[in-house]
Design a protein around this motif. Structure first.
Motif, mmCIF file in Angstrom:
data_model
loop_
_atom_site.group_PDB
_atom_site.id
_atom_site.type_symbol
_atom_site.label_atom_id
_atom_site.label_comp_id
_atom_site.label_asym_id
_atom_site.label_seq_id
_atom_site.Cartn_x
_atom_site.Cartn_y
_atom_site.Cartn_z
ATOM 1 N N SER A 18 5.913 3.415 -6.559
ATOM 2 C CA SER A 18 6.830 4.221 -5.760
ATOM 3 C C SER A 18 8.065 3.381 -5.419
ATOM 4 O O SER A 18 7.942 2.263 -4.917
ATOM 5 C CB SER A 18 6.146 4.670 -4.463
ATOM 6 O OG SER A 18 7.097 5.191 -3.556
ATOM 7 N N ARG A 63 0.818 -1.222 0.000
ATOM 8 C CA ARG A 63 0.000 0.000 0.000
ATOM 9 C C ARG A 63 0.847 1.266 0.000
ATOM 10 O O ARG A 63 0.362 2.343 -0.359
ATOM 11 C CB ARG A 63 -0.941 0.003 1.197
ATOM 12 C CG ARG A 63 -0.246 0.044 2.549
ATOM 13 C CD ARG A 63 -1.237 0.060 3.698
ATOM 14 N NE ARG A 63 -0.557 0.044 4.994
ATOM 15 C CZ ARG A 63 -0.184 -1.048 5.638
ATOM 16 N NH1 ARG A 63 -0.443 -2.234 5.098
ATOM 17 N NH2 ARG A 63 0.425 -0.978 6.808
ATOM 18 N N ILE A 100 2.047 1.472 -4.235
ATOM 19 C CA ILE A 100 1.215 1.552 -5.430
ATOM 20 C C ILE A 100 0.479 2.887 -5.512
ATOM 21 O O ILE A 100 0.269 3.562 -4.507
ATOM 22 C CB ILE A 100 0.215 0.383 -5.491
ATOM 23 C CG1 ILE A 100 -0.790 0.454 -4.339
ATOM 24 C CG2 ILE A 100 0.953 -0.954 -5.482
ATOM 25 C CD1 ILE A 100 -1.893 -0.590 -4.448
ATOM 26 N N TYR A 101 0.108 3.243 -6.741
ATOM 27 C CA TYR A 101 -0.655 4.459 -7.006
ATOM 28 C C TYR A 101 -2.071 4.079 -7.450
ATOM 29 O O TYR A 101 -2.342 2.926 -7.797
ATOM 30 C CB TYR A 101 0.022 5.285 -8.104
ATOM 31 C CG TYR A 101 1.376 5.828 -7.717
ATOM 32 C CD1 TYR A 101 1.492 6.860 -6.785
ATOM 33 C CD2 TYR A 101 2.542 5.325 -8.288
ATOM 34 C CE1 TYR A 101 2.738 7.373 -6.434
ATOM 35 C CE2 TYR A 101 3.795 5.839 -7.947
ATOM 36 C CZ TYR A 101 3.881 6.853 -7.014
ATOM 37 O OH TYR A 101 5.106 7.358 -6.669
ATOM 38 N N GLY A 102 -2.942 5.079 -7.477
ATOM 39 C CA GLY A 102 -4.327 4.851 -7.895
ATOM 40 C C GLY A 102 -4.464 4.887 -9.397
ATOM 41 O O GLY A 102 -5.196 5.714 -9.950
ATOM 42 N N ILE A 103 -3.783 3.980 -10.070
ATOM 43 C CA ILE A 103 -3.783 3.889 -11.537
ATOM 44 C C ILE A 103 -4.165 2.462 -11.916
ATOM 45 O O ILE A 103 -4.169 1.569 -11.063
ATOM 46 C CB ILE A 103 -2.407 4.257 -12.130
ATOM 47 C CG1 ILE A 103 -1.302 3.368 -11.518
ATOM 48 C CG2 ILE A 103 -2.095 5.735 -11.892
ATOM 49 C CD1 ILE A 103 0.071 3.603 -12.117
ATOM 50 N N PRO A 104 -4.498 2.200 -13.184
ATOM 51 C CA PRO A 104 -4.857 0.834 -13.577
ATOM 52 C C PRO A 104 -3.784 -0.181 -13.185
ATOM 53 O O PRO A 104 -2.573 0.090 -13.306
ATOM 54 C CB PRO A 104 -5.007 0.935 -15.094
ATOM 55 C CG PRO A 104 -5.436 2.348 -15.324
ATOM 56 C CD PRO A 104 -4.680 3.149 -14.301
ATOM 57 N N ARG A 105 -4.243 -1.362 -12.740
ATOM 58 C CA ARG A 105 -3.325 -2.370 -12.219
ATOM 59 C C ARG A 105 -2.278 -2.789 -13.247
ATOM 60 O O ARG A 105 -1.148 -3.109 -12.890
ATOM 61 C CB ARG A 105 -4.115 -3.589 -11.743
ATOM 62 C CG ARG A 105 -3.245 -4.677 -11.132
ATOM 63 C CD ARG A 105 -4.027 -5.613 -10.270
ATOM 64 N NE ARG A 105 -4.590 -4.956 -9.093
ATOM 65 C CZ ARG A 105 -3.889 -4.741 -7.971
ATOM 66 N NH1 ARG A 105 -2.622 -5.118 -7.886
ATOM 67 N NH2 ARG A 105 -4.448 -4.143 -6.951
ATOM 68 N N THR A 118 0.618 -0.615 -12.812
ATOM 69 C CA THR A 118 1.343 -0.968 -11.586
ATOM 70 C C THR A 118 2.220 -2.185 -11.825
ATOM 71 O O THR A 118 3.405 -2.200 -11.473
ATOM 72 C CB THR A 118 0.348 -1.253 -10.443
ATOM 73 O OG1 THR A 118 -0.427 -0.086 -10.213
ATOM 74 C CG2 THR A 118 1.075 -1.660 -9.168
#
Length: 407
Positions: free
Chosen positions: A175, A158, A161-166, A169
């Motif tokens: 990050s 947590r 990761i960013y709030g972007i499509p998996r 990621t």
């Protein structure tokens, strides 16, 4: 006899170096740096024992990293150290997700690291150029890389990761965190002071021309302010720090900046320099009475204070606050301002101890112990070489899509 380790740590405007004996305790034989490569470069070195320090001008014109390396080699030759070097340790800024320990820098590893250059454009190319120079000069020596990103690899998912499509990621847009070798050294110092608990819930502020902060629990990284790139987080000397992504879209779509112009703006023309319009050097700003210099300092402290709150939340409290790196170690006025801003967390800084450069600068009744600990990235690299085997790179453990490396 090869009984020494050479450490090389190159940046955009400097080259640091150190030579340690390859045995327990890592006795220091020689340490130095070449500063101001962009104009009036100077070599400064200190040897072990009572030998006088060296301070030597290298001309008035700019020099490149190759010329700086040649000057270091000349000094090592004069001190009869070249023949003793069996391993060369390199600080590599970006190791991606797959380089998480000291690694032999063979051709496959170097190829993989070169593909990460777009994610650390200021540093990665220089780091790898130094590896090539050292390999040519010392073909008998093992070239080993240690990575700034590795220290942060143990953070929970947590925190990465960013709030972007998996799919993005999984392709590597996560990050990574940086300044890990500095944080590794501070964690080691905290363990020496406090034992395995390493100061409990600690925030370390690495404040230099590049600046970041790290939340540690028992010496392990939990959260950090830099993310996918070295642009993120705190405002820095010439880097912008955290920025609304909408600004990037505006600059691309409405202002019609090219990708190269955007890189120059965010890495070289922003930060303290951009806000003040005067300088990215904190010493210059502290000595100025220009209101924009004052505003740049205030913004620097404000952003640090906000991040202290964020990192303390990630830790669930705060036991120890550590200042390190150029500003953190040498700017008592900045430390004091940050201490005042973090007073709500129980931080209390003793004015006289702070001004007199003591290691512990907190008030006796401060709920948070506040320390100033010099960083030593070169010793951190040498420690990794001494304490662990250096495996060859085993190939990618994650998918690193091509689009990741060009974003």
């Amino acid at each position: 006899m090869t009984d020494a380790i050479l450490i090389l740590n190159g940046g955009s405007s400097s080259l640091k170096f150190a030579v340690f004996e390859e045995r327990d305790g890592l006795p220091l034989l020689l340490r130095g740096h070449i500063a101001s490569l962009g104009g009036h470069p100077q070599l400064h070195a200190e040897a072990a024992g009572d030998r006088p320090e060296i301070l030597k001008g290298l001309g008035e014109k700019p020099i490149d990293i190759g010329e700086a390396f040649t000057s270091v080699v000349s000094l090592l030759g004069d001190r009869d150290l070249l023949r003793r070097i069996g391993r060369v340790g390199h600080r590599i800024v970006h190791g991606g997700r797959d380089f998480t320990q000291a690694t032999l820098l063979d051709a496959p590893a170097l190829d993989a690291l070169a593909r990460l250059e777009p994610m650390a454009p200021i540093h990665q190319r220089i780091n790898l150029e130094i590896v090539a120079l050292a390999a040519d000069l010392l073909p008998q020596a093992m070239q080993v890389g240690c990575f700034d990103t590795a220290f942060h690899s143990t953070r929970p998912s947590r925190a990465k990761i960013y709030g972007i499509p998996r799919a993005m990621t999984e392709a590597g847009i996560v990050s990574y965190g940086f300044h890990g070798l500095s944080y590794s050294h501070i964690a080691s110092r905290l363990r020496n002071r406090y034992g395995a608990g390493a100061g409990g819930r600690a925030i370390v502020a690495h404040l230099g021309s590049g600046a970041s902060m790290c939340a540690m629990s028992a010496g392990a990284s939990i959260a950090t302010t830099m993310g996918f790139s070295t642009l993120d987080g705190l405002i820095m000397s010439t880097r912008c720090g955290a920025l609304d992504p909408g600004i990037i879209l505006h600059l691309l779509q409405d202002r019609k900046l090219s990708a190269d112009e955007l890189v120059t703006l965010l890495y070289d023309q922003s930060g303290l320099l951009g806000v003040s319009g005067i300088s990215g050097d904190m010493r210059t700003l502290i000595g100025s009475d220009d209101p924009f210099a004052t505003e740049a300092i205030d913004l620097f402290v404000y952003r640090i204070a906000r991040e202290i709150g964020s990192l303390a939340a990630a830790l669930g409290g705060l036991d120890t606050l550590v200042f390190t790196a150029g500003i953190g170690e040498n700017a008592p006025a900045i430390r004091e301002k940050i201490g005042v801003a973090a007073g709500w967390l129980g931080v209390g800084i003793d004015h006289h101890r702070n001004r007199n450069a003591k290691e512990i600068i907190s008030l006796t009744n401060s709920r948070v112990e506040v320390l100033v600990i010099p960083t030593d990235e070169e010793r951190a690299v040498a420690s990794q070489l001494l304490s662990a085997p250096t495996p060859s790179w085993a190939g990618p453990q994650h998918s690193i899509a091509e689009e990741t490396l060009t974003c």
